[in-house]
Design a protein around this motif. Structure first.
Motif, short mmCIF file in Angstrom:
data_model
loop_
_atom_site.label_atom_id
_atom_site.label_comp_id
_atom_site.label_asym_id
_atom_site.label_seq_id
_atom_site.Cartn_x
_atom_site.Cartn_y
_atom_site.Cartn_z
N GLY A 59 -15.87 -53.23 18.99
CA GLY A 59 -16.85 -53.85 18.29
C GLY A 59 -18.23 -53.61 18.42
N VAL A 60 -18.68 -52.56 19.31
CA VAL A 60 -20.06 -52.30 19.82
C VAL A 60 -20.15 -50.75 19.71
N SER A 61 -21.33 -50.19 19.44
CA SER A 61 -21.40 -48.93 19.33
C SER A 61 -21.20 -48.14 20.88
N VAL A 62 -20.37 -47.30 20.86
CA VAL A 62 -20.14 -46.28 21.88
C VAL A 62 -21.05 -45.19 21.63
N VAL A 63 -22.01 -44.78 22.23
CA VAL A 63 -23.03 -43.70 21.97
C VAL A 63 -22.75 -42.41 22.77
N VAL A 64 -22.59 -41.46 22.42
CA VAL A 64 -22.38 -40.19 23.33
C VAL A 64 -23.67 -39.80 23.61
N GLU A 65 -23.91 -39.67 25.03
CA GLU A 65 -25.37 -38.90 25.51
C GLU A 65 -25.11 -37.68 26.16
N ASN A 66 -25.51 -36.70 25.81
CA ASN A 66 -25.21 -35.48 26.54
C ASN A 66 -26.24 -35.15 27.79
N ARG A 67 -25.92 -35.18 29.11
CA ARG A 67 -26.89 -35.15 30.16
C ARG A 67 -26.54 -33.98 31.00
N GLY A 68 -26.57 -33.02 30.72
CA GLY A 68 -25.97 -31.70 31.45
C GLY A 68 -27.16 -31.42 32.61
N GLY A 69 -26.67 -30.53 33.38
CA GLY A 69 -27.38 -30.00 34.32
C GLY A 69 -26.46 -29.93 35.94
N ALA A 70 -26.95 -29.01 36.63
CA ALA A 70 -26.35 -28.73 37.92
C ALA A 70 -24.77 -29.01 37.86
N GLY A 71 -24.08 -28.34 36.95
CA GLY A 71 -22.64 -28.44 37.18
C GLY A 71 -22.21 -29.82 36.92
N GLY A 72 -22.84 -30.67 36.12
CA GLY A 72 -22.59 -32.08 35.84
C GLY A 72 -23.01 -33.30 36.73
#
Length: 323
Positions: A59-72
């Motif tokens: 019932g709330v937004s689940v917002v995907v955020e890509n934060r790549g770098g240093a093998g995860g």
């Protein structure tokens, strides 16, 4: 890389006490869903399959955020250091949680104890795929080239510690050949360069390479699972091509910050499991060579501990390192 069509919503929210509050409900604001790699790879695809379903159920937004770098590790640290309230979750995988503790031994955070397991999501075999200019038509021909030209063949990955890095390094060690790792900031950029012929091959999830194989832009030589994929039975396993016992299947999971209250973790687990047991989701994953595999937080915790031990040994034996 074309993006996958995402799925419709289902499920109604249930209420749990919010951490640290005498009144109110959880969740009552958007949830940050960290993907520790760039867009376009299997990790990103899995998260974007889950997010709309979890949004509907919570019932709330689940917002995907890509934060790549240093093998995860960049995105991983964000989750470890987030408040323990369940509003920050991560799509983790074999690299971030299984290999990175050994590949990056001097991290400023604990990659395993700093997170709380929520649920396994899916299992994905790695597919060994080459650019068409590489003359090999099967694994043994590729290995013959590698033996004739040690270190000249190049393989791409989504970064140090990514699934493709792990799989190709392990295969090289098992087969006794040397090839050169070329890390990228995500599977999308890596796949673009592979199609362009800038690198020779990759060994990563079917969600990334199978569309390119079907289009004739890459050639599949083998699959890393113990059995052939139902979605592509024509691709032989690595094991049946002269590397007996070889298996490196990717696994993907949801974790949150250590210390999140058990009722919140239970709610997150329920929504992940609801999404991954949906017949339409399972059919879509199966078409890409993936298998939905939701489970309990306790099961995921045991898997992570076992994989950390397994890959510590592989990292030691192969000399794999974060370039």
């Amino acid at each position: 890389m074309h993006r996958r069509t995402l799925f419709a919503a289902l499920a109604a929210p249930a209420l749990f006490p919010a951490a640290g509050r005498a009144q109110g409900t959880w969740p009552d604001r958007p949830i940050r869903f960290v993907v520790p790699f760039a867009p376009g790879g299997t990790t990103d695809i899995m998260a974007r399959v889950l997010a709309p379903r979890m949004t509907a159920g919570l019932g709330v937004s689940v917002v995907v955020e890509n934060r790549g770098g240093a093998g995860g590790t960049v995105g991983h640290e964000i989750v470890v250091r987030a408040p323990a309230d369940g509003y920050t979750i991560m799509l983790g995988h074999i690299g971030t949680l299984g290999v990175n503790p050994s590949l990056y031994p001097r991290l400023s955070f604990d990659p395993v104890e700093g997170v709380a397991p929520v649920s396994m999501v899916a299992l994905v075999p790695n597919i060994l795929a080459v650019h068409p200019r590489v003359p090999a038509r099967n694994l043994q021909e590729l290995l013959a080239i590698a033996r004739q030209r040690p270190g000249e063949l190049t393989y791409g990955s989504a970064g140090n510690g990514s699934a493709a890095h792990i799989a190709a390094a392990a295969l090289g060690h098992a087969a006794g050949v040397d090839w050169t790792h070329v890390p990228y900031r995500g599977s999308g950029p890596m796949a673009n360069d592979l199609v362009a012929g800038q690198i020779d091959f990759t060994m990563t999830g079917g969600t990334v390479v199978m569309p390119l194989v079907r289009d004739g832009r890459l050639r599949a030589l083998g699959v890393s699972s113990a059995q052939r994929m139902r979605a592509a039975p024509e691709i032989p396993t690595i094991a049946e091509q002269g590397v007996p016992g070889f298996e490196t299947t990717q696994w993907y999971c949801v974790v949150t910050t250590a210390g999140v209250p058990a009722p919140v973790i239970a709610r997150l687990n329920a929504e992940v499991r609801r999404a991954m047991t949906d017949a339409e989701v399972q059919a879509r994953l199966a078409a890409e060579g993936a298998e939905a595999a939701p489970g309990t937080p306790e099961e995921l915790g045991r898997t992570i501990r076992a994989e950390v031990a397994r890959w510590a040994d592989v990292v030691r034996r192969t000399g794999m390192r974060a370039e």
